[in-house]
Each structure stands twice: as structure tokens, then as C-alpha cells.
Design a protein around this motif. Sequence first.
Motif, PDB file in Angstrom:
ATOM      1  N   ASN A 170       0.856  -1.230  -0.140  1.00  0.00           N
ATOM      2  CA  ASN A 170       0.371  -0.437  -0.366  1.00  0.00           C
ATOM      3  C   ASN A 170       0.806   1.034   0.193  1.00  0.00           C
ATOM      4  N   HIS A 171       1.805   1.220   0.592  1.00  0.00           N
ATOM      5  CA  HIS A 171       2.896   2.279   0.425  1.00  0.00           C
ATOM      6  C   HIS A 171       3.305   2.868  -0.497  1.00  0.00           C
ATOM      7  N   TYR A 172       4.070   1.773  -1.648  1.00  0.00           N
ATOM      8  CA  TYR A 172       4.521   1.963  -2.481  1.00  0.00           C
ATOM      9  C   TYR A 172       3.405   2.085  -4.035  1.00  0.00           C
ATOM     10  N   VAL A 223     -12.570  -2.351   7.099  1.00  0.00           N
ATOM     11  CA  VAL A 223     -11.867  -1.437   7.630  1.00  0.00           C
ATOM     12  C   VAL A 223     -10.593  -0.856   6.841  1.00  0.00           C
ATOM     13  N   PRO A 224     -11.071   0.477   6.915  1.00  0.00           N
ATOM     14  CA  PRO A 224     -10.058   1.165   6.685  1.00  0.00           C
ATOM     15  C   PRO A 224      -8.759   1.511   7.981  1.00  0.00           C
ATOM     16  N   VAL A 225      -7.160   0.666   6.629  1.00  0.00           N
ATOM     17  CA  VAL A 225      -5.791   0.781   7.897  1.00  0.00           C
ATOM     18  C   VAL A 225      -5.468   2.233   7.875  1.00  0.00           C
ATOM     19  N   ALA A 226      -4.937   2.770   9.331  1.00  0.00           N
ATOM     20  CA  ALA A 226      -4.363   3.201   9.268  1.00  0.00           C
ATOM     21  C   ALA A 226      -3.009   4.384   8.540  1.00  0.00           C
ATOM     22  N   ASP A 227      -2.372   3.315   7.792  1.00  0.00           N
ATOM     23  CA  ASP A 227      -1.294   3.449   6.993  1.00  0.00           C
ATOM     24  C   ASP A 227      -1.966   3.408   5.784  1.00  0.00           C
ATOM     25  N   GLY A 228      -3.099   3.584   5.106  1.00  0.00           N
ATOM     26  CA  GLY A 228      -3.639   2.994   4.200  1.00  0.00           C
ATOM     27  C   GLY A 228      -4.280   1.681   3.606  1.00  0.00           C
ATOM     28  N   GLY A 229      -4.768   1.627   2.970  1.00  0.00           N
ATOM     29  CA  GLY A 229      -5.060   0.578   2.344  1.00  0.00           C
ATOM     30  C   GLY A 229      -6.769  -0.282   3.437  1.00  0.00           C
ATOM     31  N   TRP A 230      -6.960  -1.524   2.963  1.00  0.00           N
ATOM     32  CA  TRP A 230      -8.367  -2.324   3.409  1.00  0.00           C
ATOM     33  C   TRP A 230      -8.334  -3.138   3.938  1.00  0.00           C
TER      34      TRP A 230
END
Length: 388
Positions: A170-172, A223-230
Motif C-alpha cells: 500500500n505504501h508503494y 476496515v480502513p487501515v491507518a497507513d492506508g489500504g483496506w
Amino acid sequence: MTTGDGDWQRDLVRELTDGPLSGGGAPQSADPEPQTEARPGGQSEARPEVRPEVWSERGSKASDSPQTRDPRIPAPTPSSPAPVPETLPTIDPRLAMALGRPRHGDSTARRAGAGLRRLTASAGREVAEQTRYAEELQQPVTTGRVVAVTSIRGGVGKSTVSALLGRTLNHYRQDPVLTLEADAALGTLPVRMGAESVRWSAGDLARILTPAMQLTDVTGYLVPVADGGWLLPAGQGRVGAPLDVATYRTVTLALRRYFAVTVVDCETLPGEVARTAMDTAHARVVVAPMTAEGVHGTRQVLDWLASLPHSALASTVVALSAATPDATLDAEAAVAHLREPGVTVVALPYDRHLAQGGPIHTAKLARDTRDAAVRLAAEVMRRAVRVR
């Protein structure tokens, strides 16, 4: 993977399914509004209206129903209305108070020493390596890729590796990434991903999904993830009916049209869902503990993958995970034994932050752990994109 006319759904159905879809009875929605595509920062970009096709085992189409409904409320079935699950915390509040402050993966002295080493190391070589990994991680995909993560037994870091992969991808990447829990046991993926509570499970979503739903509709159940993504959990942390193969097939088949990459935290082998996920994924990660029996058992899994009719072994990566700083097994010998069938082995070093348990804070990971996670994700994406 795709056909000449771009109808990749039919190819996907042939690849993942061998029987009628379960959970059929969910009504279809009316004509959707113009689709929107999620962008970084929560923005959306309008896309041309596309007439969706109903997911079908045989690739046939079905007409849209004139019914309309709120996509966030489960549609009733002819027999009984679908219940709306309650929201439950991932960790009992009484226990959450005992987690304590998260530790950094590296000690203060080690962080200071690493800074000095970076100053004296070859900056050009480090930049070149990071650039190569970034290119692997950011490869475009024409259809959703599925990455299955499993192990020979529980407690070896399978969910931790899945969480690290989901966060790294998700970061990249600029397109949506999903981390899906497919563990029939009381898995820890929601906790490791930092979810404070869960509501909808994979089984719930399998009964709700319709082809007319857009990404913004689907994410209402995730569920949304804090750093992004699901994140899509397998359950609510309760002992109940296990996730079955039919539900797994239905969910992964449907969600691949919305997410560029889906990381699946499978149950341990030889579970039926794990075997199905490993057999149908585009890339596979086998988590091996840094123990003699763990390496031996993982080698047996690799031999099984080599016996599958398609080249499953060529798209497999082994994550050799150290759960203690005092491991006595010779790491070089362990890596050499696992590499014999022809797979890539990525060593995940002992990390104090990961060993502490609880939510993973990326900033608290040791430098070596972050580097290993990036390399592992890059190796996985290279193999997942290579599969056609």
C-alpha cells in the motif's frame, strides 16, 4: 490471463472456480452511477459508466434487476433477512490497557550505529537497490493479483508477514490494496493491522456482494487501515463456523475487480482453504520459523508445490522468520536447504517491536526489518505480475 477482447472475468472464473457459486440469492442492484476510482488522499476520479456483468461460473451474463437498495445494508434473502453484525473490538478493552508503549525494533545504540554505517556506506548502491525494489512494487497490473501467505503451523509469524506485505504494498502502490484474512482460527491479522474494531466478515460480504457494486460501495464493508489500504477480517474474533472454500472463492473472485493486489492471510497447511488459496494464487509466501523442524516441514511444503500441475513453485517465496534473538540454527544452512527446490528465501530478522505483539507501527520497525519487508514484497510482486 486475459482474452483478446479484454473479458478477463471469464478467464478469472475458469481459473478460480470449478462449481456453482455459493451464496447466490443476493439480489442484483439497479444500474450503477458512473464509477469512481479511489485516489490517494481520499479523492475520487469519475470514470465512464460501465454496465457490470454478473459473476458467473460459466461466463454467462445476467440482466440487471430493477431493484435499488442502500449498498451498506445487507439485502434480504427470500427465506430470511440478512442480520447486520454488531461492531466488536479486536482486543478486549480490559486487555488493551496492558499492551504498554510500543518498543522500537532496534535499540538506541543500534539505531545510532546504523546511522553511522549509512554515512560511510555507498550511497549510490543503496539508492540503486531501493529504486529497483520500488519499480518491482509499482508494476502495473491488468487484473487483480492475489498473494497467498501460509505456514506449516500457527504462531510462526504468518499474520505478521501478511500485515507487513499489505502495508508495504500500500505504501508503494497508488491503486487499492486489500489484506484479507482467510484463517478459520481466531486470527490476529486485524490486531496486527491496527484495527480497533471489526464488523463485517468475509462470510457476511460473500452474501452481500453484487456485480453492480462500485469500489466506494465495497469499502463500506471493509476496515480502513491507518497507513492506508483496506482490511477484510475472517470473523469477529469469536469461536464460530470456520471460513469455508466456497466463501473464499466467492469473495476473492468478486473483490479482484476492485483491488490491484489482495494479500491473503491463509490458515495453516494442510487446511482446505489454505490448499485452495495456494493452488489458485498468483504468488505464494510460505513463512518458515528459524528452527530445524520448521525448516524441515517447510521444505516438504515446497516439494508439494513442485508437484502441482502448474508452476506453483516458480511463484513462491519463503520468508524465514526469526522469533528469538537467541536462535541457534545456522541461518546459512537453513537458507541453503530451502533454496534447493529453486525458490527465493528472504530472511526476516528478529525485531523487538514485532515480538512485542499488538498493532504494528511501521515507524517502530527495525531498519533491517523494513528492508527485508520491502525485498519480500518486491519478490512477490515480480512473480505475481509474471503469471498470466
